[in-house]
Design a protein around this motif. Sequence first.
Motif, PDB file in Angstrom:
ATOM      1  N   HIS A 404       0.847  -1.199   0.000  1.00  0.00           N
ATOM      2  CA  HIS A 404       0.000   0.000   0.000  1.00  0.00           C
ATOM      3  C   HIS A 404       0.883   1.251   0.000  1.00  0.00           C
ATOM      4  O   HIS A 404       0.690   2.169  -0.807  1.00  0.00           O
ATOM      5  CB  HIS A 404      -0.916  -0.012   1.238  1.00  0.00           C
ATOM      6  CG  HIS A 404      -1.700   1.246   1.447  1.00  0.00           C
ATOM      7  ND1 HIS A 404      -3.048   1.347   1.185  1.00  0.00           N
ATOM      8  CD2 HIS A 404      -1.307   2.482   1.880  1.00  0.00           C
ATOM      9  CE1 HIS A 404      -3.449   2.583   1.445  1.00  0.00           C
ATOM     10  NE2 HIS A 404      -2.406   3.299   1.878  1.00  0.00           N
ATOM     11  N   GLU A 405       1.872   1.287   0.875  1.00  0.00           N
ATOM     12  CA  GLU A 405       2.720   2.488   0.978  1.00  0.00           C
ATOM     13  C   GLU A 405       3.517   2.719  -0.292  1.00  0.00           C
ATOM     14  O   GLU A 405       3.590   3.841  -0.808  1.00  0.00           O
ATOM     15  CB  GLU A 405       3.648   2.390   2.189  1.00  0.00           C
ATOM     16  CG  GLU A 405       2.930   2.379   3.537  1.00  0.00           C
ATOM     17  CD  GLU A 405       1.904   3.489   3.701  1.00  0.00           C
ATOM     18  OE1 GLU A 405       2.082   4.572   3.120  1.00  0.00           O
ATOM     19  OE2 GLU A 405       0.889   3.261   4.397  1.00  0.00           O
ATOM     20  N   HIS A 408       1.732   4.438  -3.042  1.00  0.00           N
ATOM     21  CA  HIS A 408       1.646   5.905  -2.988  1.00  0.00           C
ATOM     22  C   HIS A 408       2.762   6.528  -3.821  1.00  0.00           C
ATOM     23  O   HIS A 408       2.557   7.519  -4.525  1.00  0.00           O
ATOM     24  CB  HIS A 408       1.764   6.401  -1.543  1.00  0.00           C
ATOM     25  CG  HIS A 408       0.499   6.273  -0.749  1.00  0.00           C
ATOM     26  ND1 HIS A 408      -0.680   6.816  -1.170  1.00  0.00           N
ATOM     27  CD2 HIS A 408       0.241   5.670   0.439  1.00  0.00           C
ATOM     28  CE1 HIS A 408      -1.634   6.561  -0.266  1.00  0.00           C
ATOM     29  NE2 HIS A 408      -1.089   5.849   0.720  1.00  0.00           N
ATOM     30  N   GLU A 433      -5.324   6.648  -1.801  1.00  0.00           N
ATOM     31  CA  GLU A 433      -5.487   5.554  -0.834  1.00  0.00           C
ATOM     32  C   GLU A 433      -6.126   4.340  -1.504  1.00  0.00           C
ATOM     33  O   GLU A 433      -5.779   3.190  -1.229  1.00  0.00           O
ATOM     34  CB  GLU A 433      -6.339   6.011   0.348  1.00  0.00           C
ATOM     35  CG  GLU A 433      -5.740   7.153   1.158  1.00  0.00           C
ATOM     36  CD  GLU A 433      -4.362   6.860   1.719  1.00  0.00           C
ATOM     37  OE1 GLU A 433      -4.038   5.662   1.907  1.00  0.00           O
ATOM     38  OE2 GLU A 433      -3.585   7.815   1.942  1.00  0.00           O
ATOM     39  N   HIS A 492      -8.939   8.063   3.527  1.00  0.00           N
ATOM     40  CA  HIS A 492      -9.021   6.599   3.462  1.00  0.00           C
ATOM     41  C   HIS A 492     -10.451   6.139   3.206  1.00  0.00           C
ATOM     42  O   HIS A 492     -10.683   5.151   2.509  1.00  0.00           O
ATOM     43  CB  HIS A 492      -8.472   5.960   4.737  1.00  0.00           C
ATOM     44  CG  HIS A 492      -7.022   6.236   4.939  1.00  0.00           C
ATOM     45  ND1 HIS A 492      -6.561   7.341   5.617  1.00  0.00           N
ATOM     46  CD2 HIS A 492      -5.920   5.571   4.509  1.00  0.00           C
ATOM     47  CE1 HIS A 492      -5.235   7.333   5.619  1.00  0.00           C
ATOM     48  NE2 HIS A 492      -4.820   6.269   4.947  1.00  0.00           N
TER      49      HIS A 492
END
Length: 598
Positions: A404-405, A408, A433, A492
Motif C-alpha cells: 500500500h505504501e 503511494h 489511498e 481513506h
Amino acid sequence: MVLSSKLLSSVLLAVTYASLSAAFVANGVPNHSTHRTRHISRELKLETFHPATTYETFGHGLASDVSLDSRAPKDLNSTAIAFVKSRLGLEDGKVAYRSGFTDNNQKFAYVRQNHNGIPFINAVANIAWKDDKVVSFGSSFVKPTTIASSKATVSASSLISKVEEAFDATYNGWPTTTQYLVKADGSAALVHTIQVQNEAVNSWFEVYVDAHSGEIVSVTDFVAEATYKVLPITKRAPTEGLQVLVDPQDTVASPAGWHTAGTTSYTTTQGNNVIAYKTSLTGTTAQSATGLVFNYTYDDTLAPTVTANLNAARVNAFYLINTVHDLAYRYGFTEASYNFQVDNGSNGGKGADPVRISVQDSGGTNNANFATPADGQPGTCRMYVWTYTSVRRDGALENDIVVHEMTHGITNRLTGGGTGSCLQTTEAGGMGEGWSDALAEWTEQKSATITDYVLGDYVTDDAAGIRNYPYSTSTTTNPLKYSSVKTLTEVHNIGEVWANILHNVYAALVGKYGFSATAKTNPDGTEGNIVYLHLFIDALKLQPCNPTMVTARDAWIQADVNRYAGANKCLLWKAFASRGLGTAAASYVDSALVPSGC
Ligand SMILES: *[C@@H]1O[C@H](CO)[C@@H](O)[C@H](O)[C@H]1NC(C)=O
Ligand SMILES: *[C@@H]1O[C@H](CO)[C@@H](O)[C@H](O)[C@H]1NC(C)=O
Ligand SMILES: *[C@@H]1O[C@H](CO)[C@@H](O)[C@H](O)[C@H]1NC(C)=O
Ligand SMILES: *[C@H]1O[C@H](CO)[C@@H](O)[C@H](O)[C@H]1NC(C)=O
Ligand SMILES: [Zn+2]
C-alpha cells in the motif's frame, strides 16, 4: 574385462536417451528441472539447458551378478570409465575421467561424455562406491542428434570482445577451453569457454560461444544466488509463514540485481531501488552469511524490536519494495516515467532517488506513510509498530501495508509527470489511498477466484482489518458507491469507494480473461489480471493532475483504447456504472448509464 547385462543397458539407454525430448519446453513453460532462463541484460536473454539426469541408488551395493565391475576399484580412473561404458553401452573413447577421491571406505568418481577427445560440459556422470561396491550412479549422458566438427573454425581470442560487450564485463585471463555443449534441441555444439567478470556489479560468468558460428549459446553464472527469508508477496501476514526465496529479483527491471547501485555494491538491505533501515540510513541489516544470504527468523511471540525480528523486518521491507519496483517496472513505471532508483542507467528520468524505508520508525505507531517528492529526490516510507496486541506487531511484516505504501510512490510519481504534487485534492488524495489498497490486493491474488478482500487484519488482530467494509462484488457486503463520497471527508474513507470500484473492474476482467500466475514478471499475457494492471498503470500516466473519479475513469477507458483498441470498453463501463460511475456521473450523483451499444 567388463561384463554388462545387455537387458539392463538397453533399459538404461531408453531412459537416458529419451530424456532430451521429454526435457523440452512444455506449453511454452521451460522445464525447471532442465532449463533456466538467465536475463543477462535487457538486450541479452539466454536459455540455459542441462540434459535430464537419471539417478540410481543400489542400497548395499550392486550385486556382482549385475555388473562385475562393481567390485573394488583400485584405479578410479579406469574403473569409472569401464563402469560407465558398461552401464550405458558406450564405445571406447566416449567417456573421459575428470576427477575422483577416496574418503575412508567410500570412493567417488566424476566422468564426462567425450567425443574425438573433447569433453562435454553438460553431459556428465558420477559413480559412488562403498566398501568397493557401486552404491549410486547419476548420469546426464545423451545421444546428440548431431555433433559439430571437433575442429574449431573461429578462434576463442577473436570472440572475447564480443563476450565482454554482451556481458558488460571483462575477460579475466583464465585460459579459454574448447568443449562440447548439448543444446536443448539435442545437438552438440563445439564451444569456446570464456570467463568474464565485472567487479563493480559482482558478476562472474563462464560464457559458451559456438566455435563455428561465433554465437553466444549458453552461460554458467558463478555468483552465489541471493537468498531472503521473507513473507512472499502473495501472502499477507507472518501467520501464513515466512519462506526462503532464492533470487527473487527480476533482472529485466533490476539488471544489476537488488544490491548494486551504480558502481557500488552492498551486502546489506541497500541497493539501487531501496534502502531498508532503522533510525538512520546506516542502520541496515547485513547479510547473515556470505553470498547475499539474508536468513533471519521472525518469532512473533517476541517483541518486534528483538534483533532477529528487526532484521527480518528490514529484510521483508527490502524484498517487498524491490518486488513492487520490479513488477511496476514491467508495467511501465520506469526510469523515464519517474521511478525510484539511485542509478537510472541511460534510461532517462532522474536518478539518486531510491525509496528509503524506515522500519519500526520511532515517529509514530499504528500507521505507516510514504512521502513522495519529485523525481530526483528519494521517496521516504515510514513503517510503524502497531500496539493493538500485547506482543506488538510490525507493519513491515504485513505485506499489504508495505505494498500500500509503495503504491503511494507509484501513483504520486505517475500522475502529472513525476512532480509528486498531483494527488493533493481531497478526492485525488482519497483515490491515492484507493489505488494503494487495490495494488496490495492485486499482489496477493493467487487464482482466478474472486474473493472479498480485507487488509490490515494482522497488525490490528481484527478479521475486519482497517477499512469499513471488505472489498467485494456484493453490494450487500460493500454498499459503497460513487455517491458515498458526498458524505465522506477522510481520504481513506474516500479511498474505499475507489478501491471497491477497482475491485469490481478487476473481477470483471479476471472473470472474462482468467488469471496469470506469472503476471508479476510477464506483462505480455492476455489474462485479466495482466490487462487490469496495464490499464491501472497506463491510466495513471494519462489522467490529469488532481484527478476525480470521473476523470480517472475516463483515463481507464482511454488507456483501453490505446492499448487494446477499446476491446474492453463495455466491460469497463459496466463495472464503473455498477457502483455509480456511469456516463452521467457528476458531483457525487450516481449514474448507472453506460454508452449506447454496451
Ligand atoms: C521436465 O523434464 C523432466 C526430465 O526430462 C521430466 O521428467 C518432467 O516430466 C518434465 N516436466 C515437465 C513439466 O515437462
Ligand atoms: C585417466 O586415465 C587416462 C588413461 O590412462 C589418462 O590419459 C588420463 O589422463 C587420466 N585422467 C586423469 C584425470 O587422471
Ligand atoms: C537459515 O537458517 C536456519 C537456522 O536458523 C537454517 O536451518 C537454514 O538452513 C538456513 N537456510 C539458508 C538457506 O541459509
Ligand atoms: C539518470 O541518473 C544518473 C545517476 O543519477 C544520472 O547521471 C543521469 O544523468 C540520469 N539521467 C539519464 C537520462 O540517464
Ligand atoms: Zn495510504
